[in-house]
Write a protein that holds these residues in place. Structure first.
Motif, PDB file in Angstrom:
ATOM      1  N   GLU A  16       0.836  -1.204   0.000  1.00 29.67           N
ATOM      2  CA  GLU A  16       0.000   0.000   0.000  1.00 29.67           C
ATOM      3  C   GLU A  16       0.869   1.251   0.000  1.00 29.67           C
ATOM      4  N   GLN A  18       3.590   1.758  -1.449  1.00 26.09           N
ATOM      5  CA  GLN A  18       4.027   2.064  -2.814  1.00 26.09           C
ATOM      6  C   GLN A  18       2.989   2.923  -3.544  1.00 26.09           C
ATOM      7  N   LYS A  19       1.718   2.646  -3.302  1.00 23.26           N
ATOM      8  CA  LYS A  19       0.658   3.444  -3.914  1.00 23.26           C
ATOM      9  C   LYS A  19       0.690   4.874  -3.378  1.00 23.26           C
ATOM     10  N   TYR A  22       3.522   6.765  -4.957  1.00 24.74           N
ATOM     11  CA  TYR A  22       3.218   7.162  -6.338  1.00 24.74           C
ATOM     12  C   TYR A  22       2.328   8.400  -6.358  1.00 24.74           C
ATOM     13  N   LEU A 314      -7.352   7.878  -2.226  1.00 18.64           N
ATOM     14  CA  LEU A 314      -7.058   6.502  -2.618  1.00 18.64           C
ATOM     15  C   LEU A 314      -8.333   5.673  -2.753  1.00 18.64           C
ATOM     16  N   GLU A 318      -9.834   3.805  -6.131  1.00 17.75           N
ATOM     17  CA  GLU A 318     -10.313   2.418  -6.097  1.00 17.75           C
ATOM     18  C   GLU A 318     -11.743   2.329  -6.626  1.00 17.75           C
ATOM     19  N   GLU A 323      -6.034   2.067 -11.936  1.00 20.71           N
ATOM     20  CA  GLU A 323      -4.871   1.259 -11.581  1.00 20.71           C
ATOM     21  C   GLU A 323      -3.672   2.163 -11.345  1.00 20.71           C
ATOM     22  N   ILE A 324      -3.046   2.026 -10.196  1.00 18.35           N
ATOM     23  CA  ILE A 324      -1.839   2.791  -9.905  1.00 18.35           C
ATOM     24  C   ILE A 324      -0.640   1.989 -10.392  1.00 18.35           C
ATOM     25  N   LEU A 326       2.661   0.344 -10.536  1.00 15.71           N
ATOM     26  CA  LEU A 326       3.681   0.039  -9.532  1.00 15.71           C
ATOM     27  C   LEU A 326       4.765  -0.836 -10.155  1.00 15.71           C
TER      28      LEU A 326
END
Length: 429
Positions: A16, A18-19, A22, A314, A318, A323-324, A326
């Motif tokens: 999470e 990492q999201k 970003y 976030l 969703e 799509e994030i 990664l």
């Protein structure tokens, strides 16, 4: 013994996180484009900063703050919002004297509010926000709204609704306040206890009440737009004109008052209209707060800003199935076997990392096959194999995991070879 995270808080685990990284990096890039600079303030402030800055009559000050006495008997509060904290820093550090005006700031902050935890609304929450101090230009209001909308658009959100309103200047707001008191006084006993006290302290807050929202008096309450003087009307018209020029769609809602005492002139909220997002649709909100700097001891300095909940952002991504992207692949994984190999393996990993190449190795003493499985789990692009024979011959066996191709590379050429194969001649930045 309860060792779980406290109610209203949550761990952000690596995947999470990492999201979050970003999204935060994307927002930072946008802020740089708009020529905003980052500010970081302490996690807690003297309680008076929020009591004076946010407003004694607000729910935040009366019900939601985490306040405590330090060992010197001073009252301190974990910050429940960002604007008052940034304003305090602006005043204390005399940023009003900076020759470059207005001062344009952005922040990422953790906030703390003691309220009932809900989906996307935590007691410890993360917020992105901006503040512009030192200009009364309506174009600043439009720019701040544009920045907020750009963040959502650039991240891929499309089901958005921008709602704006004007609270007018001090004169307009005072006239409207008097009108609201006159309107709601006959219904005082029918209102909730909070609204009964708000009627004298800050009647605009009644319009923001969740308990009395269906009361008939709400539907017949006078509109702020009816009490704007000519100057306030002209200001609001200019803000709308700038939004029109930028092609930003909006809806004017006379009942939008925001929950904090310091707002005047422009107020706005951005909401998600994504299906299944939930009952609480607000993603961000803000407005103009001329007068706040003076309340905290500074000179007459106009301000404009907003706060944006990161958790809710976030959730909105969703809800819209955004799509994030990664990058969860590892560049290299070093498989090393043999008693005499460990030192050289440590040296190789160190050299590769010094040159910007992402690499990891086994620290569990696993067998050859288990190390290869670990490389698969990490989605390694290349596996570097170093055994007793390779060490003796001063080479490393390099396997491209996508093609299966294997190459023997001299140890003294490994860094150069991996840069060329992996990164086009440059390392990770």
């Amino acid at each position: 013994m309860n060792i779980n995270a406290p109610r209203g808080t949550a761990d952000i685990l690596p995947k999470e996180s990492q999201k979050w990284q970003y999204v935060e990096n994307k927002i930072k890039g946008i802020c740089e484009t708009y020529h905003f600079d980052e500010i970081r303030t302490p996690l807690f402030e003297h309680t008076e900063v929020f009591a004076r800055g946010v407003g004694e009559s607000t729910d935040i000050v009366q019900k939601e703050m985490y306040t405590f006495l330090d060992r010197g008997g001073r009252s301190l509060t974990l910050r429940p919002e960002g604007t008052a904290a940034v304003t305090r820093a602006f005043v204390q550090n005399k940023l009003f004297g900076d020759p470059n005006q207005p001062v344009k700031l952005y922040y990422f902050m953790q906030m703390f509010r003691y309220e009932r935890p809900q989906h996307g609304r935590m007691r410890q929450l993360n917020q992105f926000g901006v503040e512009v101090m030192g200009s009364e230009d309506p174009a600043v209001d439009a720019e701040v709204i544009d920045l907020a909308m750009t963040v959502y658009r650039e991240l891929g959100l499309s089901s958005l609704k921008l709602v704006i309103n004007s609270l007018g200047d001090k004169e307009s707001r005072k006239n409207y306040r008097d009108a609201l008191i006159k309107h709601f006084t006959p219904h005082k006993e029918e209102l909730c206890k909070d609204c009964q006290s708000r009627l004298e302290q800050n009647p605009l807050r009644i319009l923001d009440c969740k308990v009395d929202r269906e009361h008939p008096a709400m539907k017949t309450a006078p509109s702020i737009l009816e009490y704007l003087n000519d100057e306030s009307k002209e200001y609001f018209e200019q803000v709308k004109a700038y939004l029109d020029v930028m092609g930003i769609e909006y809806v004017v809602d006379p009942n939008l008052v925001r929950g904090l005492d310091y707002y005047n002139h422009t107020a706005f909220e951005i909401m998600s209209e994504a299906e299944g997002f939930g009952a609480i649709t607000t993603l961000a909100g803000g407005g103009r707060y001329n007068g706040l700097v003076e309340q905290l001891g500074g000179p007459n300095t106009p301000g404009m800003g907003f706060g944006m909940g990161m958790e809710r952002l976030l959730l909105a991504l969703e809800a819209e199935n955004v799509e994030i992207p990664l990058d969860d692949q590892l560049d290299c994984y070093l498989v090393a076997m043999g008693e005499n190999v460990k030192k050289e393996a440590v040296r190789i990993v160190h050299e590769l990392r010094k040159n910007g190449i992402q690499v990891d190795q086994d620290y569990q003493g696993r067998k050859f096959k288990a190390q290869f499985k670990a490389a698969d789990r990490y989605k390694a692009k290349f596996v570097l194999v170093l055994g007793e024979d390779e060490l003796k011959n001063r080479v490393v066996n390099v396997k491209n995991m996508a093609t299966g191709e294997q190459t023997e590379v001299p140890l003294d050429q490994l860094v150069t070879t991996m840069k060329e194969n992996l990164l086009g001649g440059v390392g990770h930045e």
